[in-house]
Design a protein around this motif. Structure first.
Motif, PDB file in Angstrom:
ATOM      1  N   PHE A   1       0.881  -1.163   0.000  1.00  0.00           N
ATOM      2  CA  PHE A   1       0.000   0.000   0.000  1.00  0.00           C
ATOM      3  C   PHE A   1       0.919   1.212   0.000  1.00  0.00           C
ATOM      4  CE2 PHE A   1      -3.020  -2.995   2.050  1.00  0.00           C
ATOM      5  CZ  PHE A   1      -4.050  -2.858   1.146  1.00  0.00           C
TER       6      PHE A   1
ATOM      7  N   GLY B   1      -2.912  -5.750  12.295  1.00  0.00           N
ATOM      8  CA  GLY B   1      -2.069  -5.079  11.307  1.00  0.00           C
ATOM      9  C   GLY B   1      -1.018  -5.956  10.654  1.00  0.00           C
ATOM     10  N   CYS B   2      -1.044  -7.272  10.904  1.00  0.00           N
ATOM     11  CA  CYS B   2       0.025  -8.118  10.362  1.00  0.00           C
ATOM     12  C   CYS B   2      -0.254  -8.554   8.927  1.00  0.00           C
ATOM     13  CB  CYS B   2       0.242  -9.341  11.237  1.00  0.00           C
ATOM     14  SG  CYS B   2      -1.090 -10.529  11.148  1.00  0.00           S
ATOM     15  N   GLY B   3      -1.434  -8.247   8.393  1.00  0.00           N
ATOM     16  CA  GLY B   3      -1.693  -8.553   6.992  1.00  0.00           C
ATOM     17  C   GLY B   3      -2.648  -9.711   6.754  1.00  0.00           C
ATOM     18  N   LYS B   4      -3.330 -10.195   7.792  1.00  0.00           N
ATOM     19  CA  LYS B   4      -4.254 -11.314   7.627  1.00  0.00           C
ATOM     20  C   LYS B   4      -5.394 -10.951   6.696  1.00  0.00           C
ATOM     21  CE  LYS B   4      -5.366 -11.214  12.005  1.00  0.00           C
ATOM     22  NZ  LYS B   4      -4.608 -10.113  12.608  1.00  0.00           N
TER      23      LYS B   4
HETATM   24  N1  LIG Z   1      -6.562   0.073   1.956  1.00  0.00           N
HETATM   25  C1  LIG Z   1      -5.405   0.233   2.617  1.00  0.00           C
HETATM   26  N2  LIG Z   1      -4.618   1.298   2.384  1.00  0.00           N
HETATM   27  C2  LIG Z   1      -3.452   1.460   3.037  1.00  0.00           C
HETATM   28  N3  LIG Z   1      -2.980   0.615   3.957  1.00  0.00           N
HETATM   29  C3  LIG Z   1      -3.722  -0.470   4.251  1.00  0.00           C
HETATM   30  C4  LIG Z   1      -4.969  -0.715   3.597  1.00  0.00           C
HETATM   31  N4  LIG Z   1      -5.492  -1.863   4.094  1.00  0.00           N
HETATM   32  C5  LIG Z   1      -4.607  -2.308   5.011  1.00  0.00           C
HETATM   33  N5  LIG Z   1      -3.538  -1.485   5.101  1.00  0.00           N
HETATM   34  C6  LIG Z   1      -2.354  -1.673   5.962  1.00  0.00           C
HETATM   35  O1  LIG Z   1      -1.846  -2.963   5.735  1.00  0.00           O
HETATM   36  C7  LIG Z   1      -1.460  -3.570   6.951  1.00  0.00           C
HETATM   37  C8  LIG Z   1      -2.156  -4.902   7.114  1.00  0.00           C
HETATM   38  O2  LIG Z   1      -3.535  -4.678   7.324  1.00  0.00           O
HETATM   39  P1  LIG Z   1      -4.595  -5.840   7.524  1.00  0.00           P
HETATM   40  O3  LIG Z   1      -5.941  -5.224   7.533  1.00  0.00           O
HETATM   41  O4  LIG Z   1      -4.345  -6.903   6.542  1.00  0.00           O
HETATM   42  O5  LIG Z   1      -4.229  -6.337   8.983  1.00  0.00           O
HETATM   43  P2  LIG Z   1      -4.922  -7.484   9.854  1.00  0.00           P
HETATM   44  O6  LIG Z   1      -3.877  -8.507  10.108  1.00  0.00           O
HETATM   45  O7  LIG Z   1      -6.169  -7.945   9.233  1.00  0.00           O
HETATM   46  O8  LIG Z   1      -5.193  -6.722  11.207  1.00  0.00           O
HETATM   47  P3  LIG Z   1      -6.506  -6.762  12.184  1.00  0.00           P
HETATM   48  O9  LIG Z   1      -6.315  -7.928  13.085  1.00  0.00           O
HETATM   49  O10 LIG Z   1      -6.399  -5.481  12.920  1.00  0.00           O
HETATM   50  O11 LIG Z   1      -7.722  -6.860  11.322  1.00  0.00           O
HETATM   51  C9  LIG Z   1      -1.745  -2.586   8.044  1.00  0.00           C
HETATM   52  O12 LIG Z   1      -0.541  -1.909   8.348  1.00  0.00           O
HETATM   53  C10 LIG Z   1      -2.738  -1.641   7.423  1.00  0.00           C
HETATM   54  O13 LIG Z   1      -2.590  -0.361   7.955  1.00  0.00           O
END
Ligand SMILES: Nc1ncnc2c1ncn2[C@@H]1O[C@H](COP(=O)(O)OP(=O)(O)OP(=O)(O)O)[C@@H](O)[C@H]1O
Ligand SMILES: [Mg+2]
Lengths: 265, 361
Positions: free
Chosen positions: B13, B39-42
């Motif tokens: 991103f 925020g790990c990318g799941k």
């Molecule tokens: N549309 C976007 N634009 C910019 N950055 C993004 C976007 N979506 C996610 N990110 C970033 O990518 C990273 C991974 O996000 P992701 O939503 O995959 O995390 P997650 O593991 O699902 O976390 P959570 O448990 O909080 O849902 C984070 O640093 C987030 O800020």
């Protein structure tokens, strides 16, 4: 329970006086067409029976419906797309829709007349052309109301997730917009529609300068005011009634809407 | 060929990498969880499988077909969201039948499948309700039925239970697993709740900082964490700082006291600093049990957790926990007491950390 302070009551009374005195005055005036000492509904029957009232009212009514259709089809998909894909543009779009509050209607009209009365867009010569221009002008005027209403409606549902849920089930954009998004904006679209209706029914400037002669309801009311003051008062009361009915209908429909809030987030 | 294959998937991103170097093979009918902190990318990985995000690099294949650039409508994946995302304007039956309606199935067929799905989620007869007339748990079951009604190739769930309260969470997760087994559907389940991941999955993908830390069965992940992160994130955090005394014997020093590990320490030299992990449940008081390692510790704190009692102890700079099963005759030490604790050589795991010297296990 706290006692309602004197000051509060005072404000309410002043407010009521401020809003209702002119209305009561107008109503009273409209009933005195026959003599100073007795009431009669003659002004109302005169108006309702008159061919010009029926024609101009009918024109504005249909123009209002057309404006509602155009502005909903213009605003709802735009606002939806901005919510979904371009949230950063939201303040700009909102600004654009508010321009009609900033630019006086008279300026808008002169702009329209200048551009569309010469080639390549000579639309001012034909009846269809002027009708088209007038509806586009009304649409511009209604933008702030329609956009606000739709925007509020979109905020109340989780647009992005609902869209994605529909996509993963195989739905294309048409299906998503007409089967998922629009139905959930029903109340918002209705309130936008009624506000648009009220705006168009009373519109004067655009109608007066673009349409030939007295075609729509706004100019008719102004003209009536100059020539037949009792009937003019009656028309004013009638249009008040219309507006209030519209607002009442919005309230009623808004109450019965299922699932506007629950379970969408 | 596996059923679902992600190869070298990466997602940026802007400048920020949300997912990097993601390689995973999932077999048909397998239940795989993505586990990791916020925020790990799941979610990003899941959304790339669903088609809501395009990978910056890499390929995604389902059933031997490259779907990397297919729009979500064409992917044949079912998605369940944390927020349920039921269509508020439609009844339960219309929600469940939505995908079938899109697929232009006949009325009779839709009705039959909807009834079947409502039976599976144990909500037969509630088809005429609107979403706002249902509890959160019921809404999520409907969302599951809606996703499954189209018989997708892959079912994707993004923290589907995290908006529900604890009791319902546990019963619904068992139900999800049972339905998944019954239909044999390949499933990816995103969660940050380790208990959920460990109890549900065939395999768990532990993620941290946009990367995979470890992939394995719940048993492997819990008992043989390969990285410090996994050890700390899964189960209770217990890591100790130690030095190598004699790599050949597996001898280590913690706070001047010698302990030993059953693990091979090839490649380490005497004096190297290492991080070791020790599960709280593998530590006991010396006297109750006698294992090969003994440490002198000070009791710092005692927390009652229902079926277990968690005792915080300290040895020099290291503060860690031990768990005792609760019973009415448990003799607990007092805070400040000096005690001896014991644990086996097998319980001591030397971790590879971020700057590890490339140890593999
Ligand atoms: N549309 C976007 N634009 C910019 N950055 C993004 C976007 N979506 C996610 N990110 C970033 O990518 C990273 C991974 O996000 P992701 O939503 O995959 O995390 P997650 O593991 O699902 O976390 P959570 O448990 O909080 O849902 C984070 O640093 C987030 O800020
Ligand atoms: Mg997430």
């Amino acid at each position: 329970m706290k006692r309602f302070p004197i000051f509060g009551w005072l404000i309410i009374v002043l407010g009521i006086l401020y809003f209702f005195t002119p209305l009561v005055g107008t109503l009273e005036w409209s009933l005195r067409i026959v003599s100073r000492d007795s009431f009669s509904l003659n002004a109302y029957t005169n108006v309702l029976m008159s061919e010009r009232f029926q024609r101009t009212f009918g024109f504005s009514f249909i123009a209002a419906l057309a404006t509602i259709v155009v502005s909903v089809l213009l605003v709802a998909p735009t606002a939806y797309w901005v919510h979904l894909k371009l949230p950063r543009l939201r303040p700009w779009v909102e600004f654009v829709t508010l321009l009609t509050f900033v630019v006086p209607a008279i300026v808008l009209v002169f702009g329209i007349v200048r551009v569309y009365s010469r080639p390549p867009f000579s639309l001012m010569e034909t009846e269809w052309g002027t009708n088209f221009l007038v509806i586009m002008g009304y649409t511009a005027l209604s933008l702030p109301y329609t956009y606000r209403a739709v925007d509020t409606g979109l905020r109340a549902i989780d647009v992005r997730t609902l869209t994605e849920a529909a996509q993963s089930l195989g739905a294309g954009w048409g299906t998503i917009i007409f089967r998922v998004i629009f139905p959930n904006l029903r109340v918002a679209l209705l309130s936008g529609a009624f506000l648009t209706f009220a705006v168009v029914m009373g519109e004067f400037t655009i109608s007066n300068f673009i349409l030939p002669g007295i075609v729509s309801f706004g100019p008719y009311m102004v003209n009536l005011n100059q020539t037949r003051p009792y009937e003019a008062a009656a028309v004013a009361i009638i249009s008040f009634g219309l507006t209030w009915t519209s607002i009442g209908v919005i309230q009623l429909l808004g109450r019965g809407a299922p699932g506007q809030l629950a379970g969408t987030r | 060929m596996s059923f679902l294959e992600l190869t070298n998937v990466r997602k940026l991103f802007g400048q920020v990498a949300a997912v990097e170097n993601f390689n995973l093979h999932v077999e048909r009918g397998e239940f795989v969880s993505f586990l990791g902190p916020s925020g790990c990318g799941k979610t990003t990985t899941l959304r790339m499988i669903a088609g809501f995000e395009l990978p910056t690099d890499g390929t995604i294949r389902v059933n031997n077909k490259d779907i990397t650039f297919q729009p979500p409508q064409k992917r044949d994946t079912g998605m369940v969201f944390q927020s349920y995302a039921l269509f508020p304007n439609m009844t339960v039956a219309d929600n469940v039948g939505f995908g079938l309606m899109i697929a232009k199935k006949s009325k009779a067929e839709i009705k039959q499948r909807v009834d079947e799905m409502l039976g599976i989620i144990k909500m037969f007869g509630l088809g005429n309700r609107y979403p706002y007339q249902l509890s959160g748990g019921q809404q999520q079951r409907v969302a599951l039925a809606r996703a499954l009604a189209i018989r997708p190739q892959v079912l994707l769930l993004d923290e589907p239970l995290s908006a529900l309260d604890a009791k319902i969470r546990i019963s619904l997760r068992a139900e999800i697993r049972a339905i998944q087994r019954q239909l044999g559907i390949t499933t990816i389940y995103v969660t940050h709740d380790q208990e959920e991941a460990l109890s549900l999955s065939d395999r768990v993908v532990v993620m941290n900082n946009a990367k995979i830390e470890q992939v394995g069965t719940p048993f492997e992940i819990y008992n043989f964490p390969q990285t410090e992160f996994t050890a700390q994130f899964v189960g209770t955090l217990n890591t100790l700082q130690a030095q190598v005394r004699d790599a050949a014997r597996g001898a280590l020093v913690v706070d001047g006291q010698e302990i030993s590990t059953a693990q091979k320490l090839d490649g380490f030299n005497a004096g190297d600093a290492v991080t070791i992990s020790l599960r709280p449940e593998r530590v006991a008081f010396y006297g109750e049990l006698q294992k090969s390692n003994v440490l002198n510790v000070t009791i710092q704190n005692i927390t009652f957790l229902g079926s277990i009692v968690r005792i915080q102890v300290r040895s020099g700079e290291n503060i860690f926990y031990m768990d005792e099963f609760n019973n009415p005759f448990l003799a607990l030490p007092k805070i400040g007491d000096q005690q001896q604790i014991t644990f086996s050589r097998e319980a001591v795991l030397v971790l590879k950390s971020g700057d590890a010297r490339g140890k593999t296990f």
